[in-house]
Scaffold this motif. Structure first.
Motif, PDB file in Angstrom:
ATOM      1  N   THR A 228       0.714  -1.210   0.036  1.00 46.49           N
ATOM      2  CA  THR A 228       0.032   0.052  -0.058  1.00 46.49           C
ATOM      3  C   THR A 228       0.790   1.321   0.266  1.00 46.49           C
ATOM      4  OG1 THR A 228      -1.800  -1.229   1.320  1.00 46.49           O
ATOM      5  CG2 THR A 228      -1.845   1.290   1.340  1.00 46.49           C
ATOM      6  N   GLN A 229       0.361   2.187  -0.758  1.00 50.79           N
ATOM      7  CA  GLN A 229       1.125   3.557  -0.749  1.00 50.79           C
ATOM      8  C   GLN A 229      -0.156   4.273  -0.212  1.00 50.79           C
ATOM      9  OE1 GLN A 229       1.559   3.333  -4.946  1.00 50.79           O
ATOM     10  NE2 GLN A 229       3.718   3.729  -4.773  1.00 50.79           N
TER      11      GLN A 229
ATOM     12  N   ALA B  82     -18.698  15.362   5.567  1.00 50.48           N
ATOM     13  CA  ALA B  82     -18.999  16.488   4.689  1.00 50.48           C
ATOM     14  C   ALA B  82     -18.405  16.465   3.278  1.00 50.48           C
ATOM     15  CB  ALA B  82     -18.284  17.501   5.582  1.00 50.48           C
ATOM     16  N   GLY B  83     -17.670  15.349   3.030  1.00 50.49           N
ATOM     17  CA  GLY B  83     -17.012  15.293   1.637  1.00 50.49           C
ATOM     18  C   GLY B  83     -15.645  15.846   1.738  1.00 50.49           C
ATOM     19  N   MET B  84     -14.994  16.010   2.686  1.00 51.11           N
ATOM     20  CA  MET B  84     -13.693  16.495   2.975  1.00 51.11           C
ATOM     21  C   MET B  84     -12.659  15.225   2.591  1.00 51.11           C
ATOM     22  SD  MET B  84     -11.447  18.533   5.944  1.00 51.11           S
ATOM     23  CE  MET B  84     -11.844  20.178   4.718  1.00 51.11           C
ATOM     24  N   LEU B  85     -11.837  15.388   1.738  1.00 49.61           N
ATOM     25  CA  LEU B  85     -10.697  14.180   1.376  1.00 49.61           C
ATOM     26  C   LEU B  85      -9.683  13.956   2.398  1.00 49.61           C
ATOM     27  CD1 LEU B  85     -10.586  14.735  -2.445  1.00 49.61           C
ATOM     28  CD2 LEU B  85     -12.036  13.283  -1.081  1.00 49.61           C
ATOM     29  N   LEU B  86      -9.639  12.718   2.892  1.00 46.68           N
ATOM     30  CA  LEU B  86      -8.831  12.343   4.150  1.00 46.68           C
ATOM     31  C   LEU B  86      -7.739  11.600   3.891  1.00 46.68           C
ATOM     32  CD1 LEU B  86     -11.616  11.587   6.756  1.00 46.68           C
ATOM     33  CD2 LEU B  86     -10.232  13.819   6.447  1.00 46.68           C
ATOM     34  N   ALA B  87      -7.694  10.854   2.666  1.00 44.78           N
ATOM     35  CA  ALA B  87      -6.562   9.886   2.386  1.00 44.78           C
ATOM     36  C   ALA B  87      -6.951   9.286   0.944  1.00 44.78           C
ATOM     37  CB  ALA B  87      -6.267   8.861   3.518  1.00 44.78           C
ATOM     38  N   LEU B  88      -5.636   9.045   0.356  1.00 43.86           N
ATOM     39  CA  LEU B  88      -5.648   8.051  -0.783  1.00 43.86           C
ATOM     40  C   LEU B  88      -4.890   7.132  -0.705  1.00 43.86           C
ATOM     41  CD1 LEU B  88      -6.467   7.738  -3.914  1.00 43.86           C
ATOM     42  CD2 LEU B  88      -4.462   9.118  -4.322  1.00 43.86           C
ATOM     43  N   SER B  89      -5.573   5.880  -0.777  1.00 46.82           N
ATOM     44  CA  SER B  89      -4.608   4.545  -0.590  1.00 46.82           C
ATOM     45  C   SER B  89      -4.515   3.997  -1.772  1.00 46.82           C
ATOM     46  CB  SER B  89      -4.925   3.920   0.665  1.00 46.82           C
ATOM     47  OG  SER B  89      -5.948   3.082   0.393  1.00 46.82           O
ATOM     48  N   VAL B  90      -3.264   3.454  -2.357  1.00 42.02           N
ATOM     49  CA  VAL B  90      -3.311   2.754  -3.618  1.00 42.02           C
ATOM     50  C   VAL B  90      -2.747   1.361  -3.050  1.00 42.02           C
ATOM     51  CG1 VAL B  90      -2.181   2.375  -5.890  1.00 42.02           C
ATOM     52  CG2 VAL B  90      -2.858   4.816  -5.027  1.00 42.02           C
ATOM     53  N   ASN B  91      -3.505   0.459  -3.403  1.00 41.76           N
ATOM     54  CA  ASN B  91      -3.190  -1.093  -2.996  1.00 41.76           C
ATOM     55  C   ASN B  91      -3.050  -2.118  -3.836  1.00 41.76           C
ATOM     56  OD1 ASN B  91      -4.147  -0.261   0.047  1.00 41.76           O
ATOM     57  ND2 ASN B  91      -5.928   0.227  -1.257  1.00 41.76           N
ATOM     58  N   HIS B  92      -1.884  -2.956  -3.978  1.00 40.46           N
ATOM     59  CA  HIS B  92      -1.768  -3.814  -4.638  1.00 40.46           C
ATOM     60  C   HIS B  92      -1.885  -5.243  -4.083  1.00 40.46           C
ATOM     61  CE1 HIS B  92      -0.265  -1.471  -8.046  1.00 40.46           C
ATOM     62  NE2 HIS B  92      -0.137  -0.680  -7.225  1.00 40.46           N
TER      63      HIS B  92
END
Lengths: 253, 253
Positions: free
Chosen positions: B147-148, B227-237
């Motif tokens: 995961t990144q 509220a739709g605020m973006l908290l994290a993006l995880s890129v999983n392989h």
DNA sequence: CAGTGGTCTAGACCACCCC
DNA sequence: GGGTGGTCTAGACCACTGA
């Protein structure tokens, strides 16, 4: 796009809360409520529509469960960011259908009965015999998904009575999924999904314009009605260059 | 297993409908209601628990939305087949967490800031700078997911204050996902997921005990609060030989 | 026909937020 | 303190099911 939202399942009188939630949906997608601007309160809507506060609450329930709005005790009800502008695919079967309606069906093998003990077992059948069909989905003249559909023989026989299902070749804007309720008399309530990646074999590679060994996205879907009766098992192979599975996950059930 | 079901968010007095729905959940999983045997009616439960019928209805709402039961006007309420015996992963973030709690975290790169315009854009940031960490998930001593994790710098800085997040190596039963609410003060409400298949590159292959070119399952998750605020993006392989993504899809929103 | 779930009303009390 | 949403009550009418 929208299917039958104003909780008035095609024919019945619309419900009061359905009318209210539908009005709010329109206003939300029209951008009437920017960030930090609360929606009307329960009291206001109650007076405006001449209904009780509980009926207004019922309307808000739907909007919350759709993820369109969130509510804060003591503050008010607010639109979720982006909900006005972007597509919200919540990963329902309705979403699957509305996407599939923009594509064409290419039947490679019409419905026929085969003996497949493992498939029969996954469908919860006592016997080894299942009905099977093989088809592709085409978008912009390019195939992006190869599907093996497996059905209980009873359902398979009724599917085979449909002329299109007996005819190999292209059938524009057709979906097998919406035939299931028609021929079985049972509405699809949900599906168990298993998603993984595999390497394309000869069949998959040929069907999806790829090469043997290419990574493909495999999604198995086991459909059932609200009583839990199994209606179909579809094994789907997607060309990842032409398709990604997108949907929204919630925090909790 | 169950997190906080009896709608009494850790500390508050339990609600009447939460008590009722929880009792019914226990009875259902104990197999008290076989197929075709209806659950108690609204009237019966209303009398038994000395509450109004609306309160009983509220309890049933939860069970229906969880897919445990279905209701037929004029007939009664029935348990969905298999709901007593099998695991029901509904594809929520709670489910993700409860699965991850049985696994270990192996931090390859502690949180640090990098300039990643594309990632920053997906996180809705004005600047190019994002906080990034790289880690693996281990189950039975075998890594199955690389995961990144990408975070807004503000959240990343607070993550970096946590000792474990600064220390490369194995951290048993740890999840980054449950740190996010703690350090940001914002509860995760949901995530947009994009699922596809790719071929393993050198990094992924090495991290997941695979070979370059092997098919891997890739899942991108963009987490947001209510509220739709973006908290994290995880890129999983994911190594598909060690992991398949399973969850239940409903008919409609 | 009696019983079921689906909808709706018109009140009520509470915890919480913001002024 | 006034307003918000969350919970709860005790009635009511309806469409539909099954015996």
């Amino acid at each position: 796009m929208r299917s039958g939202h104003p909780k008035s399942h095609s024919g019945g009188r619309p419900t009061a809360y359905g009318v209210i939630s539908e009005k709010l949906r329109r206003e939300i997608s029209a951008g009437v409520y920017p960030r930090d601007v609360p929606l009307p309160t329960e009291m206001e809507l109650s007076k405006e529509h001449q209904v009780s506060r509980q009926t207004v609450r019922r309307a808000f329930q739907d909007l919350v469960s759709e993820g369109l709005v969130y509510r804060v005790p003591g503050r008010g009800t607010f639109v979720t960011a982006n909900s006005g502008r972007y597509i919200r695919s919540t990963g329902t079967i309705d979403d699957l259908l509305s996407l599939a309606r923009d594509t064409d069906l290419d039947i490679l093998e019409p419905v026929h009965e085969v003996r497949e003990p493992l498939i029969a077992q996954r469908l919860g059948l006592a016997d080894d015999t299942v009905a099977t069909a093989v088809f592709r989905r085409i978008h912009d003249d390019r195939p992006y998904c190869l599907t093996q559909g497996h059905y209980p023989p009873e359902i398979g026989r009724k599917l085979a009575e449909i002329p299109e299902m007996r005819t190999p070749g292209l059938h524009p804007r057709m979906t097998v999924l919406e035939l299931i309720p028609r021929v079985s008399g049972r509405a699809i309530a949900g599906a168990d999904q298993t998603i993984t990646a595999t390497a394309a074999d000869v069949t998959v590679a040929a069907a999806l314009d790829g090469n043997v060994g290419d990574p493909v996205l495999r999604i198995d879907r086991l459909y059932f009605d609200r009583a839990g009766m199994l209606l179909a098992l579809s094994v789907n192979h997607f060309n990842p260059e032409r398709y990604a599975y997108r949907f929204q996950m919630k925090a909790s059930g």
